[in-house]
Write a protein that holds these residues in place. Structure first.
Motif, PDB file in Angstrom:
ATOM      1  N   GLY A  71       0.787  -1.227   0.000  1.00  0.00           N
ATOM      2  CA  GLY A  71       0.000   0.000   0.000  1.00  0.00           C
ATOM      3  C   GLY A  71       0.821   1.280   0.000  1.00  0.00           C
ATOM      4  N   TYR A  72       2.080   1.189  -0.398  1.00  0.00           N
ATOM      5  CA  TYR A  72       2.957   2.359  -0.399  1.00  0.00           C
ATOM      6  C   TYR A  72       3.389   2.700  -1.815  1.00  0.00           C
ATOM      7  N   SER A  73       3.789   3.940  -1.987  1.00  0.00           N
ATOM      8  CA  SER A  73       4.408   4.366  -3.242  1.00  0.00           C
ATOM      9  C   SER A  73       5.698   5.097  -2.896  1.00  0.00           C
ATOM     10  N   ILE A  74       6.568   5.183  -3.875  1.00  0.00           N
ATOM     11  CA  ILE A  74       7.870   5.829  -3.684  1.00  0.00           C
ATOM     12  C   ILE A  74       7.735   7.304  -4.008  1.00  0.00           C
ATOM     13  N   VAL A  75       8.219   8.150  -3.116  1.00  0.00           N
ATOM     14  CA  VAL A  75       8.223   9.593  -3.344  1.00  0.00           C
ATOM     15  C   VAL A  75       9.518   9.998  -4.041  1.00  0.00           C
ATOM     16  N   ASN A  76      10.646   9.547  -3.479  1.00  0.00           N
ATOM     17  CA  ASN A  76      11.936   9.829  -4.112  1.00  0.00           C
ATOM     18  C   ASN A  76      12.994   8.834  -3.651  1.00  0.00           C
ATOM     19  N   ILE A  77      14.101   8.829  -4.377  1.00  0.00           N
ATOM     20  CA  ILE A  77      15.230   7.944  -4.087  1.00  0.00           C
ATOM     21  C   ILE A  77      16.493   8.785  -4.136  1.00  0.00           C
ATOM     22  N   ASP A  78      17.309   8.672  -3.105  1.00  0.00           N
ATOM     23  CA  ASP A  78      18.591   9.374  -3.041  1.00  0.00           C
ATOM     24  C   ASP A  78      19.684   8.332  -2.862  1.00  0.00           C
ATOM     25  N   THR A  79      20.695   8.359  -3.707  1.00  0.00           N
ATOM     26  CA  THR A  79      21.747   7.351  -3.637  1.00  0.00           C
ATOM     27  C   THR A  79      23.137   7.986  -3.652  1.00  0.00           C
ATOM     28  N   THR A  80      24.082   7.246  -3.116  1.00  0.00           N
ATOM     29  CA  THR A  80      25.497   7.619  -3.187  1.00  0.00           C
ATOM     30  C   THR A  80      26.294   6.385  -3.563  1.00  0.00           C
ATOM     31  N   LEU A  81      27.088   6.523  -4.599  1.00  0.00           N
ATOM     32  CA  LEU A  81      28.029   5.481  -5.009  1.00  0.00           C
ATOM     33  C   LEU A  81      29.392   5.842  -4.467  1.00  0.00           C
ATOM     34  N   CYS A  82      30.085   4.859  -3.961  1.00  0.00           N
ATOM     35  CA  CYS A  82      31.425   5.065  -3.445  1.00  0.00           C
ATOM     36  C   CYS A  82      32.358   4.166  -4.257  1.00  0.00           C
ATOM     37  N   LEU A  83      33.124   4.785  -5.154  1.00  0.00           N
ATOM     38  CA  LEU A  83      34.034   4.022  -6.004  1.00  0.00           C
ATOM     39  C   LEU A  83      35.164   4.922  -6.470  1.00  0.00           C
ATOM     40  N   GLN A  84      36.297   4.309  -6.692  1.00  0.00           N
ATOM     41  CA  GLN A  84      37.466   5.049  -7.139  1.00  0.00           C
ATOM     42  C   GLN A  84      37.414   5.253  -8.657  1.00  0.00           C
ATOM     43  N   GLU A  85      36.995   4.215  -9.334  1.00  0.00           N
ATOM     44  CA  GLU A  85      36.849   4.259 -10.789  1.00  0.00           C
ATOM     45  C   GLU A  85      35.851   3.207 -11.197  1.00  0.00           C
ATOM     46  N   PRO A  86      35.199   3.347 -12.308  1.00  0.00           N
ATOM     47  CA  PRO A  86      35.315   4.412 -13.304  1.00  0.00           C
ATOM     48  C   PRO A  86      34.546   5.653 -12.862  1.00  0.00           C
ATOM     49  N   LYS A  87      34.781   6.733 -13.537  1.00  0.00           N
ATOM     50  CA  LYS A  87      34.000   7.949 -13.312  1.00  0.00           C
ATOM     51  C   LYS A  87      32.612   7.697 -13.882  1.00  0.00           C
ATOM     52  N   ILE A  88      31.593   7.970 -13.103  1.00  0.00           N
ATOM     53  CA  ILE A  88      30.240   7.635 -13.548  1.00  0.00           C
ATOM     54  C   ILE A  88      29.417   8.829 -14.006  1.00  0.00           C
ATOM     55  N   LYS A  89      29.937  10.031 -13.866  1.00  0.00           N
ATOM     56  CA  LYS A  89      29.191  11.227 -14.255  1.00  0.00           C
ATOM     57  C   LYS A  89      28.597  11.109 -15.663  1.00  0.00           C
ATOM     58  N   PRO A  90      29.335  10.575 -16.644  1.00  0.00           N
ATOM     59  CA  PRO A  90      28.751  10.471 -17.989  1.00  0.00           C
ATOM     60  C   PRO A  90      27.541   9.530 -18.069  1.00  0.00           C
ATOM     61  N   TYR A  91      27.307   8.735 -17.046  1.00  0.00           N
ATOM     62  CA  TYR A  91      26.245   7.727 -17.069  1.00  0.00           C
ATOM     63  C   TYR A  91      25.089   8.007 -16.117  1.00  0.00           C
ATOM     64  N   THR A  92      25.219   9.029 -15.276  1.00  0.00           N
ATOM     65  CA  THR A  92      24.204   9.219 -14.240  1.00  0.00           C
ATOM     66  C   THR A  92      22.823   9.558 -14.805  1.00  0.00           C
ATOM     67  N   ASP A  93      22.761  10.291 -15.898  1.00  0.00           N
ATOM     68  CA  ASP A  93      21.441  10.586 -16.475  1.00  0.00           C
ATOM     69  C   ASP A  93      20.755   9.308 -16.950  1.00  0.00           C
ATOM     70  N   GLN A  94      21.514   8.405 -17.584  1.00  0.00           N
ATOM     71  CA  GLN A  94      20.955   7.119 -18.012  1.00  0.00           C
ATOM     72  C   GLN A  94      20.490   6.307 -16.815  1.00  0.00           C
ATOM     73  N   MET A  95      21.292   6.301 -15.750  1.00  0.00           N
ATOM     74  CA  MET A  95      20.940   5.566 -14.538  1.00  0.00           C
ATOM     75  C   MET A  95      19.654   6.123 -13.930  1.00  0.00           C
ATOM     76  N   ARG A  96      19.581   7.431 -13.834  1.00  0.00           N
ATOM     77  CA  ARG A  96      18.398   8.061 -13.254  1.00  0.00           C
ATOM     78  C   ARG A  96      17.152   7.717 -14.059  1.00  0.00           C
ATOM     79  N   LYS A  97      17.265   7.735 -15.373  1.00  0.00           N
ATOM     80  CA  LYS A  97      16.135   7.389 -16.238  1.00  0.00           C
ATOM     81  C   LYS A  97      15.715   5.939 -16.031  1.00  0.00           C
TER      82      LYS A  97
END
Length: 139
Positions: A71-97
């Motif tokens: 009986g619940y729905s999701i309002v929002n999701i907040d995440t943090t990735l902790c990694l040395q590599e690879p750099k994920i900035k180029p992929y975050t929009d795809q991940m969010r979608k």
């Protein structure tokens, strides 16, 4: 390497019973934990061959279905990735979608942040990665 439902080209990958998408697993755990339903291992155990090499997007879909059945729905999701590599900035929009589509949210309701450990610990030595997720649910 699968992170956030997106295949990221890299010389290393995460090892796990499923596709080892640490970000989607953290989101599943946050959703299940918010309703005291156990964790991903309870619902999708690594002792069950059904989940061997499974796409973690399927695990997230099943988890979202469990949340809806309660009986619940999701309002929002907040995440943090902790990694040395690879750099994920180029992929975050795809991940969010990808995450938003599965969770029934807009892209603006999904946050993905990343940080390094400044070469400290197993993450800093590029021996692994970690992810944290926080979710807000409503009845």
């Amino acid at each position: 390497m699968w992170i956030g439902g997106v295949k990221i080209p890299h010389t290393k990958g995460a090892v796990g019973h499923s596709d080892a998408d640490v970000l989607l697993h953290a989101i599943c755990d946050a959703l299940l934990g918010a309703l005291c339903l156990g964790d991903i291992g309870v619902h999708f155990p690594d002792t069950d061959a059904t989940y061997k090499n499974i796409d973690s997007k399927i695990l997230l879909e099943k988890t979202v279905d469990l949340i809806k059945k309660e009986g619940y729905s999701i309002v929002n999701i907040d995440t943090t990735l902790c990694l040395q590599e690879p750099k994920i900035k180029p992929y975050t929009d795809q991940m969010r979608k990808a995450i938003a589509a599965i969770a029934g949210l807009t892209v603006n309701d999904v946050s993905i942040k990343a940080t390094t450990t400044e070469q400290m610990g197993f993450v800093g030595r590029t021996e692994g990665l970690m992810a944290y997720a926080t979710v807000l649910l409503k009845k």
